[in-house]
Structure formats: structure tokens, C-alpha cells
Design a protein around this motif. Structure first.
Motif, PDB file in Angstrom:
ATOM      1  N   LEU A 577     -86.477 -76.278  11.824  1.00 19.76           N
ATOM      2  CA  LEU A 577     -85.035 -76.373  12.030  1.00 19.76           C
ATOM      3  C   LEU A 577     -84.723 -77.589  12.891  1.00 19.76           C
ATOM      4  O   LEU A 577     -85.191 -77.666  14.038  1.00 19.76           O
ATOM      5  N   PRO A 578     -83.939 -78.540  12.384  1.00 23.79           N
ATOM      6  CA  PRO A 578     -83.493 -79.640  13.242  1.00 23.79           C
ATOM      7  C   PRO A 578     -82.340 -79.182  14.120  1.00 23.79           C
ATOM      8  O   PRO A 578     -81.427 -78.496  13.655  1.00 23.79           O
ATOM      9  N   ALA A 579     -82.397 -79.530  15.397  1.00 21.76           N
ATOM     10  CA  ALA A 579     -81.332 -79.140  16.324  1.00 21.76           C
ATOM     11  C   ALA A 579     -81.269 -80.174  17.435  1.00 21.76           C
ATOM     12  O   ALA A 579     -82.204 -80.294  18.233  1.00 21.76           O
ATOM     13  N   GLY A 580     -80.176 -80.951  17.475  1.00 20.56           N
ATOM     14  CA  GLY A 580     -80.054 -81.984  18.506  1.00 20.56           C
ATOM     15  C   GLY A 580     -81.155 -83.005  18.370  1.00 20.56           C
ATOM     16  O   GLY A 580     -81.427 -83.521  17.279  1.00 20.56           O
ATOM     17  N   ASP A 581     -81.860 -83.281  19.454  1.00 27.91           N
ATOM     18  CA  ASP A 581     -82.907 -84.292  19.441  1.00 27.91           C
ATOM     19  C   ASP A 581     -84.283 -83.698  19.161  1.00 27.91           C
ATOM     20  O   ASP A 581     -85.303 -84.338  19.431  1.00 27.91           O
ATOM     21  N   SER A 582     -84.335 -82.478  18.628  1.00 24.81           N
ATOM     22  CA  SER A 582     -85.618 -81.808  18.417  1.00 24.81           C
ATOM     23  C   SER A 582     -85.712 -81.204  17.030  1.00 24.81           C
ATOM     24  O   SER A 582     -84.705 -80.855  16.415  1.00 24.81           O
ATOM     25  N   ALA A 583     -86.960 -81.076  16.573  1.00 20.82           N
ATOM     26  CA  ALA A 583     -87.270 -80.267  15.400  1.00 20.82           C
ATOM     27  C   ALA A 583     -88.038 -79.058  15.908  1.00 20.82           C
ATOM     28  O   ALA A 583     -89.111 -79.202  16.512  1.00 20.82           O
ATOM     29  N   TYR A 584     -87.471 -77.870  15.704  1.00 26.56           N
ATOM     30  CA  TYR A 584     -88.107 -76.641  16.170  1.00 26.56           C
ATOM     31  C   TYR A 584     -88.969 -76.090  15.044  1.00 26.56           C
ATOM     32  O   TYR A 584     -88.465 -75.792  13.955  1.00 26.56           O
ATOM     33  N   ILE A 585     -90.270 -75.952  15.313  1.00 31.52           N
ATOM     34  CA  ILE A 585     -91.236 -75.533  14.302  1.00 31.52           C
ATOM     35  C   ILE A 585     -91.660 -74.103  14.616  1.00 31.52           C
ATOM     36  O   ILE A 585     -92.252 -73.828  15.665  1.00 31.52           O
ATOM     37  N   LEU A 586     -91.317 -73.186  13.702  1.00 27.29           N
ATOM     38  CA  LEU A 586     -91.559 -71.763  13.904  1.00 27.29           C
ATOM     39  C   LEU A 586     -92.551 -71.243  12.882  1.00 27.29           C
ATOM     40  O   LEU A 586     -92.505 -71.623  11.706  1.00 27.29           O
ATOM     41  N   LYS A 587     -93.428 -70.373  13.322  1.00 29.30           N
ATOM     42  CA  LYS A 587     -94.422 -69.753  12.441  1.00 29.30           C
ATOM     43  C   LYS A 587     -93.986 -68.331  12.133  1.00 29.30           C
ATOM     44  O   LYS A 587     -93.646 -67.551  13.042  1.00 29.30           O
ATOM     45  N   ILE A 588     -93.997 -67.942  10.842  1.00 32.13           N
ATOM     46  CA  ILE A 588     -93.657 -66.591  10.410  1.00 32.13           C
ATOM     47  C   ILE A 588     -94.953 -65.878  10.038  1.00 32.13           C
ATOM     48  O   ILE A 588     -95.658 -66.304   9.118  1.00 32.13           O
ATOM     49  N   ALA A 589     -95.268 -64.798  10.747  1.00 35.61           N
ATOM     50  CA  ALA A 589     -96.513 -64.080  10.492  1.00 35.61           C
ATOM     51  C   ALA A 589     -96.461 -63.337   9.161  1.00 35.61           C
ATOM     52  O   ALA A 589     -95.404 -63.210   8.534  1.00 35.61           O
ATOM     53  N   GLU A 590     -97.589 -62.809   8.747  1.00 32.97           N
ATOM     54  CA  GLU A 590     -97.675 -62.041   7.508  1.00 32.97           C
ATOM     55  C   GLU A 590     -97.064 -60.644   7.702  1.00 32.97           C
ATOM     56  O   GLU A 590     -96.738 -60.230   8.811  1.00 32.97           O
ATOM     57  N   ALA A 591     -96.974 -59.924   6.587  1.00 31.30           N
ATOM     58  CA  ALA A 591     -96.385 -58.590   6.627  1.00 31.30           C
ATOM     59  C   ALA A 591     -97.150 -57.656   7.549  1.00 31.30           C
ATOM     60  O   ALA A 591     -96.571 -56.765   8.175  1.00 31.30           O
ATOM     61  N   THR A 592     -98.472 -57.850   7.647  1.00 27.80           N
ATOM     62  CA  THR A 592     -99.281 -56.978   8.497  1.00 27.80           C
ATOM     63  C   THR A 592     -98.897 -57.083   9.969  1.00 27.80           C
ATOM     64  O   THR A 592     -99.199 -56.190  10.763  1.00 27.80           O
ATOM     65  N   GLU A 593     -98.242 -58.171  10.343  1.00 31.09           N
ATOM     66  CA  GLU A 593     -97.782 -58.353  11.723  1.00 31.09           C
ATOM     67  C   GLU A 593     -96.261 -58.286  11.813  1.00 31.09           C
ATOM     68  O   GLU A 593     -95.659 -58.818  12.745  1.00 31.09           O
ATOM     69  N   ASP A 594     -95.635 -57.629  10.816  1.00 30.32           N
ATOM     70  CA  ASP A 594     -94.181 -57.437  10.794  1.00 30.32           C
ATOM     71  C   ASP A 594     -93.414 -58.756  10.861  1.00 30.32           C
ATOM     72  O   ASP A 594     -92.331 -58.827  11.440  1.00 30.32           O
ATOM     73  N   TYR A 595     -93.990 -59.786  10.274  1.00 28.85           N
ATOM     74  CA  TYR A 595     -93.315 -61.084  10.168  1.00 28.85           C
ATOM     75  C   TYR A 595     -92.892 -61.617  11.546  1.00 28.85           C
ATOM     76  O   TYR A 595     -91.803 -62.179  11.710  1.00 28.85           O
ATOM     77  N   LYS A 596     -93.736 -61.451  12.516  1.00 24.52           N
ATOM     78  CA  LYS A 596     -93.463 -61.932  13.872  1.00 24.52           C
ATOM     79  C   LYS A 596     -93.212 -63.438  13.866  1.00 24.52           C
ATOM     80  O   LYS A 596     -93.883 -64.198  13.172  1.00 24.52           O
ATOM     81  N   ILE A 597     -92.209 -63.869  14.627  1.00 25.92           N
ATOM     82  CA  ILE A 597     -91.822 -65.289  14.682  1.00 25.92           C
ATOM     83  C   ILE A 597     -92.270 -65.876  16.012  1.00 25.92           C
ATOM     84  O   ILE A 597     -91.952 -65.331  17.077  1.00 25.92           O
ATOM     85  N   THR A 598     -93.005 -66.970  15.966  1.00 20.50           N
ATOM     86  CA  THR A 598     -93.444 -67.648  17.193  1.00 20.50           C
ATOM     87  C   THR A 598     -93.114 -69.134  17.094  1.00 20.50           C
ATOM     88  O   THR A 598     -93.140 -69.715  16.004  1.00 20.50           O
ATOM     89  N   MET A 599     -92.805 -69.714  18.235  1.00 19.81           N
ATOM     90  CA  MET A 599     -92.544 -71.153  18.296  1.00 19.81           C
ATOM     91  C   MET A 599     -93.893 -71.889  18.395  1.00 19.81           C
ATOM     92  O   MET A 599     -94.663 -71.692  19.324  1.00 19.81           O
ATOM     93  N   LYS A 600     -94.168 -72.741  17.418  1.00 21.22           N
ATOM     94  CA  LYS A 600     -95.406 -73.513  17.442  1.00 21.22           C
ATOM     95  C   LYS A 600     -95.224 -74.854  18.140  1.00 21.22           C
ATOM     96  O   LYS A 600     -96.136 -75.364  18.782  1.00 21.22           O
ATOM     97  N   LYS A 601     -94.002 -75.441  17.992  1.00 24.31           N
ATOM     98  CA  LYS A 601     -93.800 -76.754  18.607  1.00 24.31           C
ATOM     99  C   LYS A 601     -92.327 -77.108  18.643  1.00 24.31           C
ATOM    100  O   LYS A 601     -91.605 -76.821  17.685  1.00 24.31           O
ATOM    101  N   GLN A 602     -91.903 -77.681  19.746  1.00 21.50           N
ATOM    102  CA  GLN A 602     -90.599 -78.343  19.816  1.00 21.50           C
ATOM    103  C   GLN A 602     -90.880 -79.836  19.760  1.00 21.50           C
ATOM    104  O   GLN A 602     -91.340 -80.430  20.739  1.00 21.50           O
ATOM    105  N   ASP A 603     -90.650 -80.420  18.611  1.00 22.41           N
ATOM    106  CA  ASP A 603     -90.919 -81.850  18.410  1.00 22.41           C
ATOM    107  C   ASP A 603     -89.699 -82.647  18.842  1.00 22.41           C
ATOM    108  O   ASP A 603     -88.697 -82.697  18.132  1.00 22.41           O
ATOM    109  N   LYS A 604     -89.790 -83.269  19.997  1.00 22.98           N
ATOM    110  CA  LYS A 604     -88.641 -83.948  20.594  1.00 22.98           C
ATOM    111  C   LYS A 604     -88.630 -85.423  20.210  1.00 22.98           C
ATOM    112  O   LYS A 604     -89.626 -86.116  20.369  1.00 22.98           O
ATOM    113  N   HIS A 605     -87.476 -85.866  19.706  1.00 23.22           N
ATOM    114  CA  HIS A 605     -87.262 -87.260  19.329  1.00 23.22           C
ATOM    115  C   HIS A 605     -86.379 -87.952  20.367  1.00 23.22           C
ATOM    116  O   HIS A 605     -85.882 -87.321  21.307  1.00 23.22           O
ATOM    117  N   GLU A 606     -86.153 -89.226  20.156  1.00 23.92           N
ATOM    118  CA  GLU A 606     -85.252 -89.991  21.015  1.00 23.92           C
ATOM    119  C   GLU A 606     -83.823 -89.967  20.495  1.00 23.92           C
ATOM    120  O   GLU A 606     -82.927 -90.525  21.126  1.00 23.92           O
TER     121      GLU A 606
END
Length: 788
Positions: A577-606
Motif C-alpha cells: 500500500l502506498p501512503a505518503g512517502d512510504s510503501a507499507y509492505i504487509l504479509k498475509i498468513a495462510e488459512a492455518t494462521e487465520d490470515y494474520k497480517i504482519t508488517m514486513k517493511k515500511q519502505d520510506k522514500h524521499e
């Protein structure tokens, strides 16, 4: 005329003058008893017909002009136009003629533009074939950059084309659509691209487009006809205008030109034009284009109908006799009659004791609301224009309500499904309701599209925030205070059925099916932070929000209202997801983990991040000034590519339209430092900032609303600061509302509500800027509050 009567008349002129334009004598009939009444009307009576000839076009324009001027309104101009029928029009004129791709090179997979319909390509500012990337960060004021993407660790900027716009990449063809021109380049060798063909759009304006099976379908806008561009004369038999009920204004705001072109040659194969409104929405299936025309009757005409039908319930015989005499007087135009009648009614109200006058007004207004509610389906409707893409033939129909955007339409199994909202704009109290309609677009008789199924009264007093059709289902989000996520069954097109709903705080503005029975939503939580939700619809009667992730403090993402900004890498289960000066990179787990969402990286640009894509297991994130390449195994940035910032556009050589300026970068042209290509940018030291100061007086506990136009797609947003006494007033809500139309790059509205806490003075300063770009402020609005 006495002073009191003059004052009343003057007030009414000011109050309703803007409404009465177009009030025409064609709307009245005299019944067998001699009573004057309005003709029957129905906002659902909508039909598109070919204009047929130059004479008819001129009559239509005269009608429109007459309804948009006091002179024309007073003249009582009637629509006595003889339009062509679809059958005989042909004889009047002679035609003047998240998806994944694979590459043949070192790429096993790469992302394509996130489109609504599989097989229907949409233009965007970045395109890739898995080996090369083409990026046009500024749609209409810049360049298109060519990047050699492989291997990612040594990816580099190869060259630039001196044009910018919306892009298509079809094989070796790169199409660049500017606001006034379409250009096609052969980019088989990006070190030696060349112009294959170009077309000037002339006085039209680019609105939207699609590519289907090697054909480019363009939607352009033009305010006047007949239409000429690139020596193509659009015949009158292919100009379509709506026939509307008498009580509806001829709202011919803009003419849309629909053109079919061959991608390889640029040859114009066919064109038609349809009249629409500024908020018209376009949806393409693989075989058809559907276009909308928003229809609403003129409010005061409806009021007149109500008075004529029901005035005896409120006003004495002498008042109603006078109203009928005014209607019967042919010496005055309709606006003058309307003003005289309203003056007569106002004088009657004023002749009564104050309490009786108040009660009568209240009774009249409440009864009028009830009357309008009974006619609600007719009051606000949307004309539906179907254009077959093989021959550009036209048919039409209509549905009650208004569409949110193109995702509110979907064609499936020979039917068109539509979700709409009726707003009740006429009501004394805000009201709204939502509905789903199914139209048979296969078995069409007399070019009339008919409704075969409907589901009404969904989300009362709410409006649609997002819709997503998925085969025999519709996922619908309405919102006011909470977010009802609805699952609607469309397996029986004649009987749509609400299967279940889920009520949670916040709302979703974009829905994306991830896999069977799993839907991802992008929206806002109850604190106005950007939120990602995972919905489980396996139990259709009890949908669940399995997991969610809110990006704390982040109030905006381009992906909220621009689906092209959303990226889903199914293999690595990654959302970007692009938002402001960053690209937020989220990981969606498999069904066995109830599709848990975790932030893998906030890629910050200029700078403002606009898009992302993937090639193999590498993510590419794009901002106005740089490109980051991220290894999805380690989440490290393996390369940064600087975009040369240049406000000077390299235009085509005006002496030779078959050439263009293309700059190719050699290794010696670019300095590298720490694996990042560097370009120095000189700041603009002479920028003027538009500043507005507003003084506001409030009482303690009083609330105040602020509304400012905002266009986040440009990177500019409003931010506020308390510059004096932050304990005197407090902002309690902060919301952005997207534009109701589906026009790309359109501005929305940012709204704040604040509360006066205690007596004193305070200052709140709003700045319109790109938060990551120093010195980018273009506007300031300063509110000086005095609380008593």
C-alpha cells in the motif's frame, strides 16, 4: 406594488432563481374539468437515440441553451424535435471511416496492472513486461522513463521519452496517452525506441480507455458538436442524445466520444458520441461498454406538481383560484408565473397568526417529504447506456439511484448487475437507501434494457462506500457510523438475496477477492487510520472479520480510491500500500494462521509513493524521485534508482510529427554513490504561497466544520497545526471524502469538525503540501477563532 410585497418577491427571486431555469410550459396540461396540472413524469423514462442530422442537433442545442438562460426559460421553448430512430439513422449518414504475467526472458512471473475485469487492460502510470519497466510519474507534465529491470541488483535507468501520460504496454508497443495526443512507440530495444504512430486529440479531452484483443477503446470529452479530430468526421447518425421526461432538465453537460482504434496501426476503425453528465461513469466488460447518465427532475417543477395536486388541502379557495388563474395566463412566462404563485402562498402564510402559520408550513413540508418518498425511485435515477464493442451499437435503460464508481457495475452471464444509492437530497432530514438491480442485457427489444431483478432498502440512512462483484456474489459496504459488510447472492438474477452482514467500526473503500471465500478490504478504522481487513465469507449468513491491521497515524493511502495503487503478490502473500512517502509492505498468513497480517517493511522514500510492482521475488516501489528494489527473501533494499527531476518537457519536433526527443543514458551520464544514482535538484526560491485568513466566532461547546478541496493523487494533502492556544478549540473528526464521480485524478473534499472548549482565542493553520517535500507548500488557510 407595496414594500412588503416587493420584499417578498425579491426574496423569492434570489432564493429560487437558480432553480427555476428551464421551467417550461411543456409540462402543463388542462384536464377535462378545466383544472391545470402537470404532465405525468418518471425519471426512469430514459432512452438514447441518434440525433440523425445537423438540423436536429442545432434544435437540441437551442433547447439546451433556452433552458440555461432566463430568456429561454421565459419563452416556454418546447422539445418538438424529431429525433432519428436507431433503425432509420443508418440511412441518414455514411460512415467516414491482480493479474500475473510471464516473460520469455529471465522472468518467471511479474505483476500486471490491477484491473477490474480480467482480459480488459487499463492504462496506468507504470507498466512492465517482466524485463523492462516504463514509468511516467507525472501524467501530463513530465517524461516516461525506461528501466532495464534485470537483474534487480544492477537495474538501471536506460532512457527517457519526452512525453508523459497514461501508459499501455502491448508486446513491443508502448502507448503514451497525453491530454491532447496519443503516441505509440516500438520499444523492443529500449536503447533504440522509435515512434510508430501518433494521433492528435485536438479540442477533445482524454477521459478513460481500455485495450481488449488488440483494440484501443478511448473515451474523450467534447462540449460541442459536430465532432472532428484527426480528419475524422463523426456522422450525425452516430451522435446519441437522451430523450428525457418533460419534468427533467436537458442536462447535456458534456459530449463523450467513444473511439475504437487498432493498437498496431493507430487506425480509427469506428466512433460514436453519447451525451452525458460530468459525473458519468464508464465500465467495460470484454464485450460491452456501459455508460451512465445521472437524471434528477428539477425540484421546483416537482413542487409545482404537488401544489397543483394537493394545494386544496392547505390553502383556501380564493388562493387556489388565484394560482389557477396565474397558470392560465399566457401573457407571462413560466418563471414569472412560478414567482407570482410562491409570492401568493408566502403572503397567505404571513396573513395567519404566527403559530398557525408555523404549523401549516410544517404540515406542508412533512406532507411534501412523504409525497417525494413515494416517488423516490422516479426522483433520482441513472440512465444506463450500453455500447457493443464490436459495432458500437447503442441500447439504453435506467435504474433508480446513483452509482458510486465503475465497481458498482458488473456484467455476468448475460446480465448487468448494478448497486446504487438514493440520497433523498430533497428531504427536510437526511435520508438515503441502497439497492441492487439486475438488467437483462442480452434479450433486448427495441433497444430497451429492462430490469429483471432487484433488492431494495439496504443500509437505510447509509450510502455505499465500496462494491465488488465476484461471479454470483456481491460484496457491499455501506457506512454512516459503522461498516455493514454485506454478502448478497445473485445466483438467481430475478431474485437477488441478502445472505448475511457484519457490522464493525470503520469502513472499506476497496474490496479485493484474494481466494475462494476470502475478501480483503482497504479502508479506515474508527480512528481514521488506514486499515486492512480480511473477511471470511465461507458462512455466508455470518461473515467474519478474521484479521485486521491498522497503520497507526497513517490517515491516507492512494489505494483507498485508486485500485491501480494496490498490489497483491499471491505467491509471496504480500500486499503493498502506498501512503505518503512510504510503501507499507504487509504479509498475509495462510488459512492455518487465520490470515494474520504482519508488517514486513515500511519502505520510506524521499517523495510521494505512487505505485509498486513485482518481478520474480523482488518488489519495485515508485515515487516521484526514485525507485526502490526490495528482495522479498531478506526484505533488504538491493538498489535505488534516482529519477531525474525536470519540469521542462521535451516535446516532439514540431517540424516532423514522426520524430520525438528520446534521451538515452550512458553509464558516464550518471554518477553512482552507494549503489544509488544521484541527481541534484535546485529548490524553487521564488514560490508564492496563497494565504487566506478567516475569522470565526463561536460559543463554548459549539461545533464548527471546515471543508477544503484536496487531491491526494497529486501528493498534496492538507495538514493542520494549532499555532495558538490548543486548549481553546479541538479538532474532533478528520475525514477525507473521495469524489463521487469516477474520473481519474479528480479532487475530493477534506472535512474537519472542531469543538469550542472554553472562552479565549485560538489559531489553527492548514497547509496544502507534500509532507515529505520541503518547501512544497502552495496554499495556507488560517482560522482565527474567538470563543465566547
Amino acid at each position: 406594488m407595496d414594500l412588503k410585497r416587493f420584499s417578498i418577491l425579491a426574496f423569492i427571486i434570489v432564493a429560487v432563481g437558480a432553480i427555476i431555469i428551464g421551467f417550461s410550459s411543456q409540462n402543463y396540461l388542462t384536464d377535462s374539468q378545466g383544472d391545470t396540472k402537470l404532465q405525468n413524469w418518471n425519471g426512469l423514462d430514459f432512452k438514447m437515440v441518434p440525433i440523425g442530422s445537423k438540423e436536429v442537433l442545432e434544435q437540441r442545442q437551442e433547447l439546451k441553451n433556452s433552458q440555461s438562460s432566463i430568456y429561454g426559460a421565459m419563452s416556454g421553448f418546447k422539445d418538438g424535435i424529431s429525433y432519428a430512430t436507431t433503425e432509420n439513422a443508418k440511412s441518414m449518414d455514411v460512415d467516414t471511416s491482480s493479474n500475473t504475467g510471464t516473460s520469455s526472458g529471465g522472468t518467471s512471473r511479474y505483476s500486471e496492472t490491477n484491473v477490474q475485469v480480467k482480459g480488459v487492460d487499463e492504462a496506468d502510470i507504470v507498466k512492465t513486461d517482466g524485463e523492462k519497466i516504463f514509468y511516467s510519474p507525472n501524467r501530463y507534465n513530465g517524461k516516461t522513463y525506461m528501466i532495464d529491470a534485470l537483474p534487480p541488483e544492477t537495474a538501471k535507468l536506460i532512457g527517457e521519452i519526452g512525453k508523459s501520460g497514461e501508459l499501455y504496454l502491448q508486446g513491443d508497443n508502448l502507448l503514451i496517452i497525453e491530454y491532447d495526443k496519443i503516441s505509440c512507440y516500438n520499444v523492443k530495444d529500449i536503447k533504440d525506441p522509435y515512434l510508430s504512430w501518433s494521433k492528435n486529440i485536438n479540442d477533445t479531452r482524454y477521459i478513460d480507455s481500455r485495450i481488449i484483443d488488440g483494440k484501443l477503446y478511448m473515451i474523450l470529452s467534447e462540449k460541442y458538436g459536430p465532432i472532428f479530430y484527426e480528419n475524422y468526421n463523426l456522422p450525425y447518425a452516430k451522435m446519441y442524445y437522451p430523450i428525457l421526461p418533460p419534468i427533467v432538465d436537458y442536462n447535456d453537460e458534456v459530449t463523450y466520444i467513444i473511439t475504437k482504434m487498432d493498437v498496431n496501426s493507430g487506425e480509427i476503425e469506428d466512433s460514436i458520441s453519447v451525451v452525458g453528465t460530468y459525473d458519468s461513469t464508464a465500465y467495460f466488460s470484454e464485450d460491452n461498454l456501459y455508460f451512465t447518465y445521472h437524471v434528477t427532475p428539477e425540484y421546483n417543477k416537482v413542487m409545482m406538481e404537488y401544489i397543483l395536486e394537493n394545494g386544496n388541502n392547505y390553502f383556501p379557495k380564493d388562493v387556489m383560484d388565484k394560482i389557477k388563474r396565474v397558470y392560465a395566463n399566457e401573457d407571462f412566462g413560466e418563471p414569472a408565473k412560478y414567482l407570482e404563485i410562491m409570492t401568493t402562498i408566502e403572503e397567505y402564510y404571513n396573513s395567519l397568526p404566527s403559530e398557525e402559520s408555523y404549523n401549516l408550513r410544517e404540515e406542508f413540508n412533512k406532507d411534501f417529504d412523504k409525497y417525494m418518498t413515494k416517488k423516490w425511485d422516479e426522483i433520482e435515477s441513472t440512465g444506463i447506456i450500453k455500447v457493443k464493442l464490436d459495432n458500437l451499437s447503442v441500447s439504453s435503460g435506467s435504474v433508480p439511484g446513483k452509482l458510486l464508481n465503475k465497481y458498482s457495475m458488473d456484467e455476468y452471464d448475460g446480465n448487468l448487475r448494478i448497486a446504487t444509492t438514493k440520497t433523498g437530497y430533497w428531504a427536510s432530514e437526511t435520508k438515503s437507501t441502497n439497492s441492487v438491480y439486475v438488467l437483462d442485457v442480452t434479450n433486448i427489444e427495441n433497444n430497451k434494457i429492462n430490469i429483471i431483478g432487484e433488492l431494495k432498502d439496504l443500509g437505510l440512512d447509509e450510502r455505499i462506500y465500496s462494491a465488488r462483484f465476484d461471479k454470483e456474489r456481491l460484496y457491499l459496504v455501506t457506512y454512516k457510523d459503522i461498516d455493514p459488510f454485506m454478502v448478497i447472492d445473485l445466483s438467481n438474477p430475478k431474485k437477488p438475496t441478502l445472505l448475511g452482514d457484519l457490522k464493525i467500526p470503520g469502513y472499506s473503500t476497496y474490496l479485493h477477492p484474494l481466494e475462494e471465500n476470502i475478501v480483503l478490504g482497504i479502508g479506515k478504522d474508527e480512528y481514521n487510520d488506514v486499515k486492512v481487513s480480511i473477511f471470511d465469507v465461507s458462512d455466508v449468513e455470518n461473515p467474519k472479520e478474521l484479521n485486521s491491521y491498522a497503520i497507526a497515524g497513517q490517515k491516507w493511502s492512494t489505494a483507498l480510491y485508486e485500485p491501480h495503487a494496490f498490489l497483491w503478490d499471491n505467491e509471496n502473500r504480500v500486499v503493498v500500500l502506498p501512503a505518503g512517502d512510504s510503501a507499507y509492505i504487509l504479509k498475509i498468513a495462510e488459512a492455518t494462521e487465520d490470515y494474520k497480517i504482519t508488517m514486513k517493511k515500511q519502505d520510506k522514500h524521499e517523495n510521494y509513493v505512487s505505485r509498486s510492482l513485482y518481478i520474480n521475488d523482488y518488489l519495485f516501489t515508485f515515487s516521484y524521485e526514485e525507485i526502490h528494489i526490495i528482495n522479498q527473501k531478506t526484505w533488504d533494499i538491493v538498489k535505488k534508482i534516482k529519477i531525474p527531476y525536470d519540469d521542462i518537457k521535451i516535446y516532439d519536433d514540431e517540424n516532423d510529427e514522426d520524430t520525438t526527443s528520446v534521451k538515452i543514458y550512458n553509464e558516464d551520464d550518471i554518477k553512482t554513490e552507494n549503489n544509488t544514482e544521484i541527481v541534484n535538484i535546485a529548490p524553487d526560491e521564488n514560490k508564492n504561497i496563497e494565504t487566506i485568513v478567516k475569522n470565526v466566532e463561536l460559543s463554548v461547546n459549539e461545533t464548527y466544520e471546515i471543508e477544503l478541496e484536496e487531491n491526494p493523487s497529486t501528493g498534496y494533502i492538507w495538514e493542520y497545526n494549532y499555532t495558538k492556544n490548543d486548549d481553546v478549540v479541538k479538532i474532533i473528526t478528520d475525514n477525507y471524502f473521495a469524489p463521487e464521480n469516477d474520473l481519474m485524478g479528480a479532487s475530493g473534499t477534506h472535512k474537519w469538525k472542531l469543538n469550542a472548549l472554553k472562552a479565549g482565542t485560538a489559531t489553527v493553520e492548514f497547509e496544502y503540501s507534500r509532507s515529505w517535500e520541503e518547501g512544497s507548500t502552495t496554499k495556507k488557510v488560517i482560522y482565527e477563532f474567538k470563543v465566547k
